[in-house]
Motif scaffolding. Structure first.
Motif, PDB file in Angstrom:
ATOM      1  N   GLU A 168       0.948  -1.217  -0.068  1.00 10.60           N
ATOM      2  CA  GLU A 168      -0.039  -0.175  -0.231  1.00 10.60           C
ATOM      3  C   GLU A 168       0.844   1.133   0.098  1.00 10.60           C
ATOM      4  N   MET A 169       0.455   2.228  -0.814  1.00  9.43           N
ATOM      5  CA  MET A 169       1.162   3.621  -0.761  1.00  9.43           C
ATOM      6  C   MET A 169       0.009   4.554  -0.711  1.00  9.43           C
ATOM      7  N   TRP A 170       0.278   5.708   0.045  1.00 12.59           N
ATOM      8  CA  TRP A 170      -0.582   6.842  -0.053  1.00 12.59           C
ATOM      9  C   TRP A 170       0.337   8.261  -0.117  1.00 12.59           C
ATOM     10  N   VAL A 171      -0.295   9.113  -0.568  1.00 14.87           N
ATOM     11  CA  VAL A 171       0.110  10.669  -0.642  1.00 14.87           C
ATOM     12  C   VAL A 171      -0.877  11.408   0.001  1.00 14.87           C
ATOM     13  N   GLU A 172      -0.562  12.077   1.113  1.00  7.82           N
ATOM     14  CA  GLU A 172      -1.431  12.814   2.084  1.00  7.82           C
ATOM     15  C   GLU A 172      -1.111  14.306   1.988  1.00  7.82           C
ATOM     16  N   PHE A 173      -1.847  15.173   2.061  1.00  4.07           N
ATOM     17  CA  PHE A 173      -1.982  16.570   2.062  1.00  4.07           C
ATOM     18  C   PHE A 173      -2.772  17.109   3.256  1.00  4.07           C
ATOM     19  N   LEU A 174      -1.993  17.773   4.241  1.00  2.00           N
ATOM     20  CA  LEU A 174      -2.794  18.423   5.465  1.00  2.00           C
ATOM     21  C   LEU A 174      -2.789  19.877   5.119  1.00  2.00           C
ATOM     22  N   PHE A 175      -4.000  20.485   5.279  1.00  2.42           N
ATOM     23  CA  PHE A 175      -4.400  22.035   4.773  1.00  2.42           C
ATOM     24  C   PHE A 175      -4.870  22.586   6.263  1.00  2.42           C
ATOM     25  N   GLU A 176      -4.757  23.943   6.026  1.00  2.07           N
ATOM     26  CA  GLU A 176      -5.511  24.965   6.982  1.00  2.07           C
ATOM     27  C   GLU A 176      -6.849  24.992   6.222  1.00  2.07           C
ATOM     28  N   PRO A 177      -7.760  24.613   6.634  1.00  2.98           N
ATOM     29  CA  PRO A 177      -9.148  24.500   5.802  1.00  2.98           C
ATOM     30  C   PRO A 177      -9.486  25.878   5.802  1.00  2.98           C
ATOM     31  N   ASN A 178     -10.407  26.148   4.608  1.00  4.30           N
ATOM     32  CA  ASN A 178     -11.211  27.621   4.360  1.00  4.30           C
ATOM     33  C   ASN A 178     -12.108  27.714   5.365  1.00  4.30           C
ATOM     34  N   PRO A 179     -11.942  28.821   6.226  1.00  6.93           N
ATOM     35  CA  PRO A 179     -12.853  28.993   7.461  1.00  6.93           C
ATOM     36  C   PRO A 179     -14.458  28.901   6.976  1.00  6.93           C
ATOM     37  N   ASN A 180     -14.744  29.207   5.710  1.00  2.30           N
ATOM     38  CA  ASN A 180     -16.108  29.454   5.131  1.00  2.30           C
ATOM     39  C   ASN A 180     -16.325  28.018   4.348  1.00  2.30           C
ATOM     40  N   GLY A 181     -15.437  26.958   4.405  1.00  3.38           N
ATOM     41  CA  GLY A 181     -15.542  25.884   3.725  1.00  3.38           C
ATOM     42  C   GLY A 181     -16.824  25.047   4.133  1.00  3.38           C
ATOM     43  N   LEU A 182     -17.559  24.791   2.924  1.00  5.11           N
ATOM     44  CA  LEU A 182     -18.820  24.284   2.865  1.00  5.11           C
ATOM     45  C   LEU A 182     -18.754  22.702   2.367  1.00  5.11           C
ATOM     46  N   VAL A 183     -19.787  21.866   2.847  1.00  2.00           N
ATOM     47  CA  VAL A 183     -19.645  20.588   2.370  1.00  2.00           C
ATOM     48  C   VAL A 183     -19.741  20.312   0.865  1.00  2.00           C
ATOM     49  N   GLU A 184     -20.593  21.278   0.106  1.00  7.28           N
ATOM     50  CA  GLU A 184     -20.759  21.120  -0.975  1.00  7.28           C
ATOM     51  C   GLU A 184     -19.625  21.332  -2.009  1.00  7.28           C
ATOM     52  N   PRO A 185     -18.899  22.284  -1.854  1.00  7.10           N
ATOM     53  CA  PRO A 185     -17.204  22.147  -2.805  1.00  7.10           C
ATOM     54  C   PRO A 185     -16.848  20.862  -2.678  1.00  7.10           C
ATOM     55  N   ALA A 186     -16.649  20.180  -1.313  1.00  2.00           N
ATOM     56  CA  ALA A 186     -15.867  18.818  -1.305  1.00  2.00           C
ATOM     57  C   ALA A 186     -16.688  18.058  -1.946  1.00  2.00           C
ATOM     58  N   LEU A 187     -18.070  17.677  -1.945  1.00  2.00           N
ATOM     59  CA  LEU A 187     -19.047  16.785  -2.618  1.00  2.00           C
ATOM     60  C   LEU A 187     -18.653  16.806  -4.012  1.00  2.00           C
ATOM     61  N   GLU A 188     -18.603  18.117  -4.606  1.00  5.69           N
ATOM     62  CA  GLU A 188     -18.609  18.418  -5.996  1.00  5.69           C
ATOM     63  C   GLU A 188     -17.149  17.755  -6.450  1.00  5.69           C
ATOM     64  N   PHE A 189     -16.131  18.023  -5.696  1.00  2.23           N
ATOM     65  CA  PHE A 189     -14.724  17.580  -5.814  1.00  2.23           C
ATOM     66  C   PHE A 189     -14.740  16.124  -5.891  1.00  2.23           C
ATOM     67  N   ILE A 190     -15.514  15.423  -5.096  1.00  7.77           N
ATOM     68  CA  ILE A 190     -15.556  13.957  -4.934  1.00  7.77           C
ATOM     69  C   ILE A 190     -16.230  13.503  -6.407  1.00  7.77           C
ATOM     70  N   LYS A 191     -17.558  14.127  -6.491  1.00  4.80           N
ATOM     71  CA  LYS A 191     -18.086  13.923  -7.746  1.00  4.80           C
ATOM     72  C   LYS A 191     -17.314  14.190  -9.019  1.00  4.80           C
ATOM     73  N   GLY A 192     -16.461  15.001  -9.038  1.00  7.15           N
ATOM     74  CA  GLY A 192     -15.759  15.256 -10.098  1.00  7.15           C
ATOM     75  C   GLY A 192     -14.849  13.959 -10.750  1.00  7.15           C
TER      76      GLY A 192
END
Lengths: 240, 255
Positions: free
Chosen positions: B10-34
Protein backbone atom coordinates in the motif's frame (compact mmCIF):
# COMPACT_ATOMS: atom_id res chain seq x y z
CA UNK A 1 17.17 -13.70 21.46
CA UNK A 2 15.09 -15.53 18.85
CA UNK A 3 11.72 -14.62 17.39
CA UNK A 4 9.58 -17.75 17.62
CA UNK A 5 6.24 -19.17 16.48
CA UNK A 6 3.76 -18.39 19.29
CA UNK A 7 1.89 -21.18 21.08
CA UNK A 8 -1.69 -21.85 19.87
CA UNK A 9 -3.32 -20.14 22.86
CA UNK A 10 -1.42 -16.90 22.34
CA UNK A 11 -3.52 -14.31 20.49
CA UNK A 12 -2.01 -10.88 20.56
CA UNK A 13 -4.47 -7.99 20.79
CA UNK A 14 -2.69 -4.70 20.38
CA UNK A 15 -4.56 -1.52 21.26
CA UNK A 16 -6.69 -0.30 18.40
CA UNK A 17 -5.09 3.03 17.62
CA UNK A 18 -5.95 3.55 13.99
CA UNK A 19 -9.32 3.86 12.38
CA UNK A 20 -11.30 5.09 9.49
CA UNK A 21 -12.20 8.00 11.74
CA UNK A 22 -15.84 8.77 12.36
CA UNK A 23 -17.19 5.36 11.45
CA UNK A 24 -16.20 3.98 14.80
CA UNK A 25 -15.71 7.04 16.90
CA UNK A 26 -12.11 6.10 17.58
CA UNK A 27 -9.73 8.90 16.79
CA UNK A 28 -6.06 8.42 16.10
CA UNK A 29 -3.88 9.92 18.79
CA UNK A 30 -0.49 8.38 18.05
CA UNK A 31 2.48 9.72 16.19
CA UNK A 32 2.18 7.55 13.13
CA UNK A 33 -1.08 8.36 11.37
CA UNK A 34 -2.66 5.31 9.80
CA UNK A 35 -6.18 6.71 9.79
CA UNK A 36 -6.10 6.61 6.02
CA UNK A 37 -4.87 3.04 5.83
CA UNK A 38 -7.53 1.20 3.84
CA UNK A 39 -6.27 -2.22 4.99
CA UNK A 40 -7.05 -1.53 8.66
CA UNK A 41 -10.32 -1.16 10.44
CA UNK A 42 -11.17 -0.49 14.05
CA UNK A 43 -14.40 -2.06 15.22
CA UNK A 44 -16.43 -1.34 18.32
CA UNK A 45 -19.25 -3.65 17.22
CA UNK A 46 -19.52 -6.55 14.81
CA UNK A 47 -22.71 -6.56 12.79
CA UNK A 48 -23.85 -9.58 10.82
CA UNK A 49 -27.34 -9.15 9.44
CA UNK A 50 -29.63 -8.30 12.34
CA UNK A 51 -27.18 -9.59 14.94
CA UNK A 52 -24.92 -7.16 16.74
CA UNK A 53 -21.97 -8.14 18.91
CA UNK A 54 -20.72 -5.36 21.18
CA UNK A 55 -17.00 -5.48 21.87
CA UNK A 56 -15.57 -4.84 25.33
CA UNK A 57 -13.08 -2.46 23.73
CA UNK A 58 -12.36 -1.50 20.12
CA UNK A 59 -10.59 -4.22 18.18
CA UNK A 60 -8.37 -3.83 15.19
CA UNK A 61 -8.86 -5.82 12.03
CA UNK A 62 -6.53 -5.85 9.09
CA UNK A 63 -6.39 -7.12 5.54
CA UNK A 64 -3.20 -8.92 4.63
CA UNK A 65 -2.32 -10.16 1.19
CA UNK A 66 -1.66 -13.76 0.18
CA UNK A 67 1.93 -14.89 -0.15
CA UNK A 68 1.83 -15.08 -3.93
CA UNK A 69 0.98 -12.31 -6.37
CA UNK A 70 -2.34 -13.84 -7.41
CA UNK A 71 -4.15 -11.07 -5.59
CA UNK A 72 -6.55 -11.16 -2.70
CA UNK A 73 -5.84 -11.78 0.91
CA UNK A 74 -7.19 -12.40 4.36
CA UNK A 75 -8.98 -10.29 6.92
CA UNK A 76 -7.90 -11.04 10.48
CA UNK A 77 -8.65 -9.42 13.80
CA UNK A 78 -5.96 -9.05 16.41
CA UNK A 79 -6.85 -11.08 19.45
CA UNK A 80 -8.77 -13.75 17.57
CA UNK A 81 -7.16 -16.96 16.34
CA UNK A 82 -6.70 -17.78 12.69
CA UNK A 83 -9.67 -20.17 12.30
CA UNK A 84 -11.75 -16.97 12.19
CA UNK A 85 -10.42 -15.59 8.95
CA UNK A 86 -12.12 -13.95 6.00
CA UNK A 87 -10.72 -14.33 2.53
CA UNK A 88 -11.45 -12.20 -0.49
CA UNK A 89 -9.93 -10.37 -3.36
CA UNK A 90 -10.69 -6.97 -1.88
CA UNK A 91 -10.53 -5.81 1.75
CA UNK A 92 -14.30 -5.30 1.91
CA UNK A 93 -15.00 -8.79 0.57
CA UNK A 94 -12.59 -10.34 3.04
CA UNK A 95 -14.13 -8.31 5.87
CA UNK A 96 -17.66 -9.46 4.96
CA UNK A 97 -16.49 -13.06 4.84
CA UNK A 98 -14.75 -12.60 8.19
CA UNK A 99 -17.99 -11.37 9.75
CA UNK A 100 -19.82 -14.46 8.51
CA UNK A 101 -17.04 -16.70 9.87
CA UNK A 102 -17.15 -14.92 13.20
CA UNK A 103 -20.95 -15.09 13.37
CA UNK A 104 -21.02 -18.80 12.56
CA UNK A 105 -18.26 -19.59 15.04
CA UNK A 106 -19.86 -17.52 17.80
CA UNK A 107 -23.28 -19.09 17.34
CA UNK A 108 -21.83 -22.61 17.25
CA UNK A 109 -19.84 -22.13 20.44
CA UNK A 110 -22.44 -20.00 22.25
CA UNK A 111 -24.82 -22.93 22.61
CA UNK A 112 -22.12 -25.39 23.71
CA UNK A 113 -21.34 -26.22 27.33
CA UNK A 114 -17.63 -26.07 28.25
CA UNK A 115 -17.35 -29.85 28.59
CA UNK A 116 -18.68 -30.25 25.04
CA UNK A 117 -15.84 -28.20 23.54
CA UNK A 118 -12.66 -29.59 22.06
CA UNK A 119 -9.43 -27.88 23.14
CA UNK A 120 -9.33 -25.86 19.93
CA UNK A 121 -12.95 -24.74 20.44
CA UNK A 122 -12.19 -23.73 24.02
CA UNK A 123 -9.25 -21.59 22.88
CA UNK A 124 -11.41 -19.86 20.30
CA UNK A 125 -14.27 -19.30 22.75
CA UNK A 126 -11.89 -17.89 25.37
CA UNK A 127 -10.59 -15.41 22.79
CA UNK A 128 -14.15 -14.49 21.76
CA UNK A 129 -15.27 -14.00 25.36
CA UNK A 130 -12.28 -11.75 25.98
CA UNK A 131 -13.27 -9.58 23.04
CA UNK A 132 -17.08 -9.70 22.95
CA UNK A 133 -19.47 -8.67 25.71
CA UNK A 134 -21.22 -12.06 25.75
CA UNK A 135 -23.46 -11.16 28.70
CA UNK A 136 -24.78 -8.14 26.83
CA UNK A 137 -25.38 -10.27 23.76
CA UNK A 138 -27.35 -12.73 25.89
CA UNK A 139 -29.37 -9.92 27.48
CA UNK A 140 -30.07 -8.37 24.06
CA UNK A 141 -31.63 -11.49 22.61
CA UNK A 142 -35.38 -10.90 22.25
CA UNK A 143 -38.07 -13.27 23.44
CA UNK A 144 -39.94 -14.34 20.32
CA UNK A 145 -43.61 -15.05 21.09
CA UNK A 146 -46.76 -15.65 19.08
CA UNK A 147 -49.70 -13.71 20.50
CA UNK A 148 -53.33 -13.24 19.61
CA UNK A 149 -54.95 -9.90 20.31
CA UNK A 150 -57.45 -7.33 19.21
CA UNK A 151 -57.13 -3.64 18.47
CA UNK A 152 -58.90 -1.88 21.33
CA UNK A 153 -58.17 1.74 20.51
CA UNK A 154 -57.74 3.11 17.00
CA UNK A 155 -58.27 6.80 16.66
CA UNK A 156 -57.05 7.89 14.20
CA UNK A 157 -54.81 4.81 13.86
CA UNK A 158 -54.23 1.73 16.06
CA UNK A 159 -52.88 2.85 19.43
CA UNK A 160 -53.55 -0.02 21.82
CA UNK A 161 -54.28 -3.72 21.74
CA UNK A 162 -55.88 -6.14 24.14
CA UNK A 163 -54.16 -9.50 24.26
CA UNK A 164 -55.81 -12.85 24.68
CA UNK A 165 -54.98 -12.95 28.41
CA UNK A 166 -56.86 -9.70 28.98
CA UNK A 167 -53.85 -7.38 29.28
CA UNK A 168 -53.80 -4.12 27.34
CA UNK A 169 -50.70 -2.65 25.75
CA UNK A 170 -49.80 0.56 23.98
CA UNK A 171 -48.42 -0.09 20.47
CA UNK A 172 -46.35 2.09 18.20
CA UNK A 173 -46.82 1.92 14.44
CA UNK A 174 -43.05 2.26 13.91
CA UNK A 175 -42.55 -1.17 15.43
CA UNK A 176 -45.40 -2.84 13.56
CA UNK A 177 -45.67 -4.08 9.97
CA UNK A 178 -47.24 -1.47 7.71
CA UNK A 179 -50.53 -3.33 7.31
CA UNK A 180 -51.28 -2.87 11.02
CA UNK A 181 -51.95 0.83 10.44
CA UNK A 182 -55.13 -0.11 8.53
CA UNK A 183 -56.64 -2.15 11.37
CA UNK A 184 -59.79 -0.75 12.98
CA UNK A 185 -60.90 -1.08 16.57
CA UNK A 186 -62.15 -4.60 17.27
CA UNK A 187 -59.95 -6.22 14.60
CA UNK A 188 -58.56 -9.52 15.93
CA UNK A 189 -55.07 -10.52 14.73
CA UNK A 190 -52.20 -12.80 15.47
CA UNK A 191 -48.62 -11.60 15.60
CA UNK A 192 -45.06 -12.85 16.05
CA UNK A 193 -43.48 -10.41 18.47
CA UNK A 194 -39.91 -9.75 19.56
CA UNK A 195 -40.03 -8.68 23.22
CA UNK A 196 -37.23 -7.32 25.37
CA UNK A 197 -35.94 -10.16 27.55
CA UNK A 198 -36.00 -8.08 30.75
CA UNK A 199 -38.78 -5.49 30.36
CA UNK A 200 -40.92 -7.63 28.03
CA UNK A 201 -41.75 -4.51 26.04
CA UNK A 202 -42.35 -4.83 22.31
CA UNK A 203 -39.10 -4.39 20.38
CA UNK A 204 -40.52 -5.21 16.97
CA UNK A 205 -43.31 -7.21 15.39
CA UNK A 206 -42.09 -9.47 12.63
CA UNK A 207 -45.37 -10.87 11.37
CA UNK A 208 -49.02 -9.94 11.61
CA UNK A 209 -52.23 -11.45 10.21
CA UNK A 210 -55.92 -10.68 10.52
CA UNK A 211 -57.96 -13.52 11.98
CA UNK A 212 -61.69 -13.96 12.00
CA UNK A 213 -62.11 -14.01 15.76
CA UNK A 214 -59.89 -13.41 18.69
CA UNK A 215 -60.25 -16.67 20.59
CA UNK A 216 -62.49 -19.62 20.99
CA UNK A 217 -65.51 -18.94 23.21
CA UNK A 218 -66.24 -20.97 26.36
CA UNK A 219 -69.36 -22.52 24.87
CA UNK A 220 -67.42 -23.45 21.73
CA UNK A 221 -64.60 -25.02 23.71
CA UNK A 222 -67.16 -27.02 25.75
CA UNK A 223 -68.84 -28.20 22.55
CA UNK A 224 -65.45 -29.19 21.14
CA UNK A 225 -64.55 -31.05 24.30
CA UNK A 226 -67.87 -32.85 24.36
CA UNK A 227 -67.56 -33.83 20.73
CA UNK A 228 -64.41 -35.87 21.37
CA UNK A 229 -65.32 -39.60 21.39
CA UNK A 230 -64.89 -41.31 24.75
CA UNK A 231 -64.95 -44.95 25.93
CA UNK A 232 -68.55 -44.38 27.06
CA UNK A 233 -69.63 -44.53 23.45
CA UNK A 234 -68.05 -47.96 22.91
CA UNK A 235 -70.18 -51.12 23.10
CA UNK A 236 -69.95 -53.31 26.17
CA UNK A 237 -67.46 -56.10 25.74
CA UNK A 238 -65.02 -58.25 27.67
CA UNK A 239 -61.71 -60.00 26.94
CA UNK A 240 -63.28 -63.37 26.53
CA UNK B 1 15.68 0.06 -7.27
CA UNK B 2 14.24 -2.82 -9.28
CA UNK B 3 12.82 -5.80 -7.44
CA UNK B 4 11.03 -8.81 -8.87
CA UNK B 5 9.10 -9.26 -5.63
CA UNK B 6 8.75 -5.82 -4.06
CA UNK B 7 7.21 -6.03 -0.57
CA UNK B 8 5.01 -2.95 -1.06
CA UNK B 9 1.28 -3.52 -0.52
CA UNK B 10 0.00 0.00 0.00
CA UNK B 11 1.09 3.57 -0.64
CA UNK B 12 -0.58 6.88 -0.12
CA UNK B 13 0.12 10.55 -0.59
CA UNK B 14 -1.40 12.82 2.02
CA UNK B 15 -1.91 16.58 2.18
CA UNK B 16 -2.82 18.42 5.38
CA UNK B 17 -4.36 21.90 5.02
CA UNK B 18 -5.45 24.86 7.02
CA UNK B 19 -9.04 24.59 5.82
CA UNK B 20 -11.07 27.41 4.41
CA UNK B 21 -13.00 28.89 7.38
CA UNK B 22 -16.01 29.30 5.11
CA UNK B 23 -15.51 25.80 3.78
CA UNK B 24 -18.79 24.08 3.08
CA UNK B 25 -19.63 20.51 2.33
CA UNK B 26 -20.88 21.30 -1.19
CA UNK B 27 -17.44 22.07 -2.73
CA UNK B 28 -16.03 18.89 -1.17
CA UNK B 29 -18.93 16.89 -2.55
CA UNK B 30 -18.46 18.48 -5.97
CA UNK B 31 -14.76 17.61 -5.78
CA UNK B 32 -15.55 13.95 -5.08
CA UNK B 33 -18.22 13.87 -7.79
CA UNK B 34 -15.68 15.22 -10.24
CA UNK B 35 -13.89 11.87 -10.00
CA UNK B 36 -17.06 9.82 -10.29
CA UNK B 37 -15.77 7.88 -13.30
CA UNK B 38 -12.64 6.84 -11.39
CA UNK B 39 -14.14 6.26 -7.93
CA UNK B 40 -17.51 4.59 -8.16
CA UNK B 41 -18.04 3.87 -4.46
CA UNK B 42 -18.40 6.69 -1.95
CA UNK B 43 -18.74 6.31 1.81
CA UNK B 44 -19.56 9.16 4.16
CA UNK B 45 -18.83 9.34 7.89
CA UNK B 46 -20.87 11.80 9.96
CA UNK B 47 -20.36 13.15 13.42
CA UNK B 48 -23.44 14.11 15.41
CA UNK B 49 -23.15 16.64 18.22
CA UNK B 50 -25.99 16.60 20.73
CA UNK B 51 -26.89 19.46 23.05
CA UNK B 52 -28.46 18.52 26.38
CA UNK B 53 -30.25 20.72 28.85
CA UNK B 54 -31.45 19.93 32.35
CA UNK B 55 -34.92 21.38 32.79
CA UNK B 56 -35.75 19.89 36.15
CA UNK B 57 -33.57 18.53 38.97
CA UNK B 58 -35.82 15.49 39.19
CA UNK B 59 -35.72 14.58 35.49
CA UNK B 60 -33.02 13.41 33.16
CA UNK B 61 -31.55 16.06 30.83
CA UNK B 62 -33.29 16.43 27.47
CA UNK B 63 -31.78 16.68 24.01
CA UNK B 64 -32.45 20.22 22.83
CA UNK B 65 -30.23 20.41 19.77
CA UNK B 66 -28.43 18.26 17.26
CA UNK B 67 -25.89 19.25 14.64
CA UNK B 68 -24.50 16.89 12.06
CA UNK B 69 -21.16 17.37 10.36
CA UNK B 70 -19.55 15.26 7.68
CA UNK B 71 -16.17 14.21 8.98
CA UNK B 72 -14.87 11.94 6.25
CA UNK B 73 -15.53 11.10 2.61
CA UNK B 74 -13.94 7.92 1.34
CA UNK B 75 -14.21 6.95 -2.31
CA UNK B 76 -12.79 3.91 -4.07
CA UNK B 77 -12.79 2.27 -7.46
CA UNK B 78 -14.63 -0.99 -8.09
CA UNK B 79 -11.46 -3.06 -7.77
CA UNK B 80 -10.53 -1.46 -4.44
CA UNK B 81 -7.04 -0.49 -5.59
CA UNK B 82 -7.44 3.29 -5.75
CA UNK B 83 -8.89 5.28 -2.86
CA UNK B 84 -9.52 8.93 -2.15
CA UNK B 85 -10.05 10.37 1.35
CA UNK B 86 -11.36 13.81 2.09
CA UNK B 87 -11.77 15.23 5.59
CA UNK B 88 -12.19 18.90 6.56
CA UNK B 89 -8.40 19.32 6.43
CA UNK B 90 -7.00 16.27 4.61
CA UNK B 91 -6.76 15.06 1.05
CA UNK B 92 -5.32 11.56 0.70
CA UNK B 93 -4.81 9.39 -2.39
CA UNK B 94 -4.18 5.67 -1.76
CA UNK B 95 -3.01 2.80 -3.89
CA UNK B 96 -3.61 -0.73 -2.61
CA UNK B 97 -1.78 -3.52 -4.41
CA UNK B 98 -4.11 -6.46 -4.98
CA UNK B 99 -2.08 -8.73 -7.17
CA UNK B 100 -1.28 -6.29 -9.94
CA UNK B 101 2.08 -4.59 -10.36
CA UNK B 102 3.01 -1.53 -8.38
CA UNK B 103 2.63 1.38 -10.80
CA UNK B 104 5.57 3.25 -9.30
CA UNK B 105 6.01 6.39 -7.25
CA UNK B 106 6.14 8.80 -10.23
CA UNK B 107 2.75 7.67 -11.47
CA UNK B 108 1.05 7.80 -8.04
CA UNK B 109 2.67 11.09 -7.06
CA UNK B 110 1.62 12.77 -10.29
CA UNK B 111 -1.92 11.51 -9.84
CA UNK B 112 -2.03 12.91 -6.28
CA UNK B 113 -0.65 16.30 -7.30
CA UNK B 114 -3.26 16.56 -10.07
CA UNK B 115 -5.95 15.96 -7.46
CA UNK B 116 -4.31 18.53 -5.20
CA UNK B 117 -4.57 21.16 -7.95
CA UNK B 118 -8.23 20.46 -8.44
CA UNK B 119 -8.86 20.43 -4.69
CA UNK B 120 -7.19 23.84 -4.29
CA UNK B 121 -9.26 25.21 -7.14
CA UNK B 122 -12.58 23.95 -5.75
CA UNK B 123 -12.21 23.95 -1.97
CA UNK B 124 -9.78 26.87 -1.61
CA UNK B 125 -7.88 25.90 1.55
CA UNK B 126 -6.01 28.74 3.27
CA UNK B 127 -2.60 27.05 3.26
CA UNK B 128 -0.86 23.71 3.37
CA UNK B 129 0.59 22.33 6.59
CA UNK B 130 2.38 19.31 5.21
CA UNK B 131 2.52 16.74 2.46
CA UNK B 132 3.49 13.18 3.31
CA UNK B 133 4.03 9.84 1.66
CA UNK B 134 3.26 6.57 3.38
CA UNK B 135 4.42 3.10 2.35
CA UNK B 136 3.27 -0.22 3.78
CA UNK B 137 5.54 -3.19 3.13
CA UNK B 138 4.86 -6.79 4.08
CA UNK B 139 7.86 -9.06 4.42
CA UNK B 140 7.45 -12.82 4.67
CA UNK B 141 10.42 -14.58 6.28
CA UNK B 142 10.30 -18.34 5.62
CA UNK B 143 10.16 -20.57 8.70
CA UNK B 144 12.76 -23.27 8.63
CA UNK B 145 13.71 -26.06 11.01
CA UNK B 146 13.52 -24.68 14.53
CA UNK B 147 10.40 -22.50 14.11
CA UNK B 148 12.41 -19.46 15.13
CA UNK B 149 14.61 -16.80 13.57
CA UNK B 150 17.02 -14.11 14.71
CA UNK B 151 15.48 -10.75 13.81
CA UNK B 152 18.95 -9.25 13.47
CA UNK B 153 19.53 -11.60 10.53
CA UNK B 154 16.71 -9.85 8.65
CA UNK B 155 16.30 -6.28 9.95
CA UNK B 156 18.79 -3.64 11.01
CA UNK B 157 16.00 -1.89 12.92
CA UNK B 158 15.35 -3.77 16.11
CA UNK B 159 15.52 -4.47 19.76
CA UNK B 160 17.45 -7.54 20.82
CA UNK B 161 16.96 -8.66 24.42
CA UNK B 162 19.18 -11.29 26.07
CA UNK B 163 17.76 -14.79 25.90
CA UNK B 164 18.38 -15.18 29.63
CA UNK B 165 16.02 -14.40 31.33
CA UNK B 166 13.65 -13.24 28.55
CA UNK B 167 13.52 -16.37 26.40
CA UNK B 168 12.01 -15.97 22.92
CA UNK B 169 10.04 -13.09 21.44
CA UNK B 170 6.50 -13.93 20.36
CA UNK B 171 5.39 -10.55 19.10
CA UNK B 172 7.09 -7.41 18.05
CA UNK B 173 6.22 -3.74 17.52
CA UNK B 174 8.81 -1.00 17.33
CA UNK B 175 8.16 2.57 16.27
CA UNK B 176 10.69 5.33 15.82
CA UNK B 177 10.99 8.78 14.26
CA UNK B 178 14.25 9.84 12.62
CA UNK B 179 15.67 13.01 11.09
CA UNK B 180 17.53 11.86 7.98
CA UNK B 181 20.96 13.25 7.26
CA UNK B 182 19.95 14.28 3.74
CA UNK B 183 18.04 17.32 5.02
CA UNK B 184 14.58 16.05 4.12
CA UNK B 185 11.65 15.96 6.55
CA UNK B 186 11.01 13.60 9.46
CA UNK B 187 10.62 9.92 8.75
CA UNK B 188 8.55 7.67 11.02
CA UNK B 189 9.12 3.94 10.81
CA UNK B 190 7.14 1.14 12.40
CA UNK B 191 8.05 -2.53 12.29
CA UNK B 192 5.69 -5.15 13.68
CA UNK B 193 4.84 -8.78 13.27
CA UNK B 194 1.47 -9.95 12.03
CA UNK B 195 -0.08 -13.41 12.16
CA UNK B 196 1.88 -16.10 10.38
CA UNK B 197 1.48 -15.96 6.61
CA UNK B 198 -1.33 -18.14 5.21
CA UNK B 199 -0.31 -21.78 5.51
CA UNK B 200 1.98 -20.99 8.44
CA UNK B 201 5.08 -21.22 6.26
CA UNK B 202 6.49 -17.78 7.03
CA UNK B 203 6.75 -15.14 9.73
CA UNK B 204 5.04 -12.02 8.44
CA UNK B 205 6.31 -8.55 9.26
CA UNK B 206 4.72 -5.24 8.37
CA UNK B 207 6.79 -2.10 7.87
CA UNK B 208 5.18 1.34 7.79
CA UNK B 209 7.06 4.36 6.47
CA UNK B 210 5.63 7.85 6.91
CA UNK B 211 7.69 10.66 5.42
CA UNK B 212 6.81 14.32 5.97
CA UNK B 213 7.38 17.36 3.77
CA UNK B 214 6.56 20.20 6.17
CA UNK B 215 5.11 23.51 4.91
CA UNK B 216 3.38 26.44 6.40
CA UNK B 217 2.34 28.61 3.53
CA UNK B 218 0.69 28.92 0.17
CA UNK B 219 0.22 25.90 -2.02
CA UNK B 220 2.70 25.50 -4.86
CA UNK B 221 1.95 22.17 -6.59
CA UNK B 222 5.22 22.19 -8.57
CA UNK B 223 7.31 22.62 -5.43
CA UNK B 224 5.27 20.01 -3.60
CA UNK B 225 5.77 17.59 -6.48
CA UNK B 226 9.55 18.14 -6.40
CA UNK B 227 9.66 17.76 -2.62
CA UNK B 228 7.66 14.52 -2.77
CA UNK B 229 10.22 13.14 -5.21
CA UNK B 230 13.07 14.02 -2.84
CA UNK B 231 11.13 12.50 0.05
CA UNK B 232 10.61 9.31 -1.93
CA UNK B 233 14.32 9.05 -2.73
CA UNK B 234 15.13 9.54 0.94
CA UNK B 235 12.73 6.77 1.95
CA UNK B 236 14.24 4.47 -0.66
CA UNK B 237 17.68 4.93 0.89
CA UNK B 238 16.27 4.10 4.33
CA UNK B 239 14.29 1.21 2.85
CA UNK B 240 17.48 -0.41 1.57
CA UNK B 241 19.28 0.24 4.85
CA UNK B 242 16.64 -1.38 7.08
CA UNK B 243 17.04 -4.83 5.50
CA UNK B 244 20.00 -7.17 5.71
CA UNK B 245 21.38 -8.88 2.60
CA UNK B 246 19.45 -12.02 3.51
CA UNK B 247 16.13 -10.17 3.45
CA UNK B 248 17.06 -8.24 0.34
CA UNK B 249 17.47 -11.51 -1.56
CA UNK B 250 13.88 -12.41 -0.67
CA UNK B 251 12.78 -9.50 -2.88
CA UNK B 252 14.74 -10.90 -5.85
CA UNK B 253 16.61 -7.74 -6.89
CA UNK B 254 17.31 -7.23 -10.58
CA UNK B 255 20.89 -6.26 -11.36
Amino acid sequence: MAFAVPPPDYHLARPAVDAFGGYHGVKYRGALPTTFDVTRQVMSTIQCGKTTYHLRQPAQGYFTRTTDDSGGGEFLVEGLPRPITGTGRRPQEAHREWKRQFHATFQRLFVMRPFEMEDADRRVWTAIETMVDVERYRADQPLIVRQIGMVCRARPYPLAVKWEDGTKERVYLERMPGEFATYKAGQPFEAVIHRHPVTHKIMSVEYIKRISQMAIKTTESDDLWNSVPTSAALPDADWD
Amino acid sequence: MNLNKPPIVEMWVEFLFEPNPNGLVEPALEFIKGFGDQYQKVEIAREDTLEFRQYSPTELPKVVGRTTAISHFRASDVEGTRWLHLTPNHLVCNFLRLGERYPGFANLSQDAVEKLKKYVEQCQPVKIRHAAIHYVDVVDVPITGKNEIQLADYFTLGLDLPTDPFGNQLSYLIRTAVKPTDGTGLLEIQLQNESLAPGGAAFRFRLDWHKFCPYDGEIDPDKISADLKLAHESVMRSFRAVFTERTWKLFEPKD
